[in-house]
Design a protein around this motif. Structure first.
Motif, mmCIF file in Angstrom:
data_model
loop_
_atom_site.group_PDB
_atom_site.id
_atom_site.type_symbol
_atom_site.label_atom_id
_atom_site.label_comp_id
_atom_site.label_asym_id
_atom_site.label_seq_id
_atom_site.Cartn_x
_atom_site.Cartn_y
_atom_site.Cartn_z
ATOM 1 N N ARG A 1 0.804 -1.221 0.000
ATOM 2 C CA ARG A 1 0.000 0.000 0.000
ATOM 3 C C ARG A 1 0.840 1.275 0.000
ATOM 4 N NH1 ARG A 1 -5.004 -1.604 4.115
ATOM 5 N NH2 ARG A 1 -5.872 -3.215 2.734
ATOM 6 N N ARG A 2 2.115 1.146 -0.247
ATOM 7 C CA ARG A 2 2.982 2.331 -0.267
ATOM 8 C C ARG A 2 2.589 3.222 -1.439
ATOM 9 N NH1 ARG A 2 9.164 1.026 -0.274
ATOM 10 N NH2 ARG A 2 8.552 0.297 1.811
ATOM 11 N N PRO A 3 2.254 4.472 -1.192
ATOM 12 C CA PRO A 3 1.808 5.368 -2.271
ATOM 13 C C PRO A 3 2.960 5.818 -3.166
ATOM 14 C CG PRO A 3 1.947 6.573 -0.219
ATOM 15 C CD PRO A 3 2.213 5.135 0.128
ATOM 16 N N PHE A 4 2.641 6.139 -4.396
ATOM 17 C CA PHE A 4 3.618 6.693 -5.321
ATOM 18 C C PHE A 4 3.672 8.216 -5.150
ATOM 19 C CE2 PHE A 4 2.043 2.897 -7.697
ATOM 20 C CZ PHE A 4 3.238 2.194 -7.729
ATOM 21 N N LYS A 5 4.768 8.786 -5.544
ATOM 22 C CA LYS A 5 4.867 10.237 -5.569
ATOM 23 C C LYS A 5 3.926 10.770 -6.645
ATOM 24 C CE LYS A 5 8.146 14.045 -6.148
ATOM 25 N NZ LYS A 5 9.567 14.412 -6.425
ATOM 26 N N TYR A 6 3.138 11.786 -6.292
ATOM 27 C CA TYR A 6 2.121 12.270 -7.237
ATOM 28 C C TYR A 6 2.775 12.932 -8.445
ATOM 29 C CZ TYR A 6 -1.966 14.550 -9.201
ATOM 30 O OH TYR A 6 -2.966 14.952 -10.049
ATOM 31 N N ARG A 7 2.356 12.484 -9.612
ATOM 32 C CA ARG A 7 2.749 13.101 -10.883
ATOM 33 C C ARG A 7 1.566 13.026 -11.823
ATOM 34 N NH1 ARG A 7 7.417 10.763 -13.965
ATOM 35 N NH2 ARG A 7 6.262 8.832 -13.622
#
Length: 222
Positions: free
Chosen positions: A12-18
């Motif tokens: 569930r680790r989120p990605f950096k928003y792009r």
């Protein structure tokens, strides 16, 4: 920290928003593939055979890439047009909401799962001659995601009938179930559409820790 909790945290680790307009790129790529197939019939035969998903080809010839490539093969202009229209309308909003990296992961995971579930269905029902093609499974997953992230959104059917997005998902699910049971719709892969909903639900629960039904209940119980 236990290994189980550690793995769950990584999952569930989120990605950096792009935001990179991945939706538009997917639409462009689908139309490019269809355009090449339309202009060159031999290309269509090649793409259909190697790109669309078939149980026999996956099992005997080990064409495992078909779980991915079937999403980029379409039968005719209306098939690709309406799929891409749905991706444009709902995909752009979802991509902006969760970011391009998460959106691409969601789109491809749900599309592949829809194809895999369809593969299992075809295999155990002896449907060996069918070639599954089209992005519909992934598009239905995107529609499901739209209803989760924008549960109060109103969608105008035929421009005159206002329908809340979660209700639209429910209506589509009923239509697909009835169509599958009644044998209507010709070559439409009704179960793949339903598998798109199922794949999206699994993605939300497992990857995002979100329970869609709870979201909808909370939204409309106020």
């Amino acid at each position: 920290m236990s290994q189980r909790k550690k793995n769950k945290f990584i999952l569930r680790r989120p990605f950096k928003y792009r935001y990179t307009h991945s939706t538009l790129f997917l639409i462009f790529l689908n139309f490019i593939v269809y355009g090449a197939c339309y202009l060159f019939p031999k290309v269509y035969q090649y793409v259909h055979y190697y790109g669309a998903m078939n149980v026999v080809l996956v099992e005997r010839e080990r064409m495992y890439w078909q779980f991915l490539t079937y999403m980029f093969v379409h039968q005719n202009i209306s098939h690709v047009f309406f799929n891409m229209l749905g991706l444009l309308v709902f995909g752009l909003q979802i991509e902006r909401a969760i970011g391009s990296t998460e959106f691409k992961l969601f789109y491809f995971v749900c599309g592949i799962l829809s194809g895999f579930f369809s593969f299992l269905l075809y295999k155990f029902t002896g449907n060996y001659r069918t070639f599954l093609l089209g992005a519909s499974g992934a598009i239905y997953a995107v529609l499901f995601a739209y209803a989760v992230f924008f549960p109060r959104s109103i969608i105008m059917i035929w421009g005159i009938i206002p329908v809340p997005s979660p209700v639209l998902v429910f209506i589509y699910a009923i239509i697909e179930i009835v169509s599958q049971l009644m044998g209507t719709g010709g070559n439409v892969a009704h179960m793949t559409h339903l598998f798109g909903f199922l794949a999206a639900w699994l993605y939300f629960v497992i990857r995002m820790g979100i329970h869609p039904v709870k979201i909808w209940k909370k939204t409309y119980s106020r």
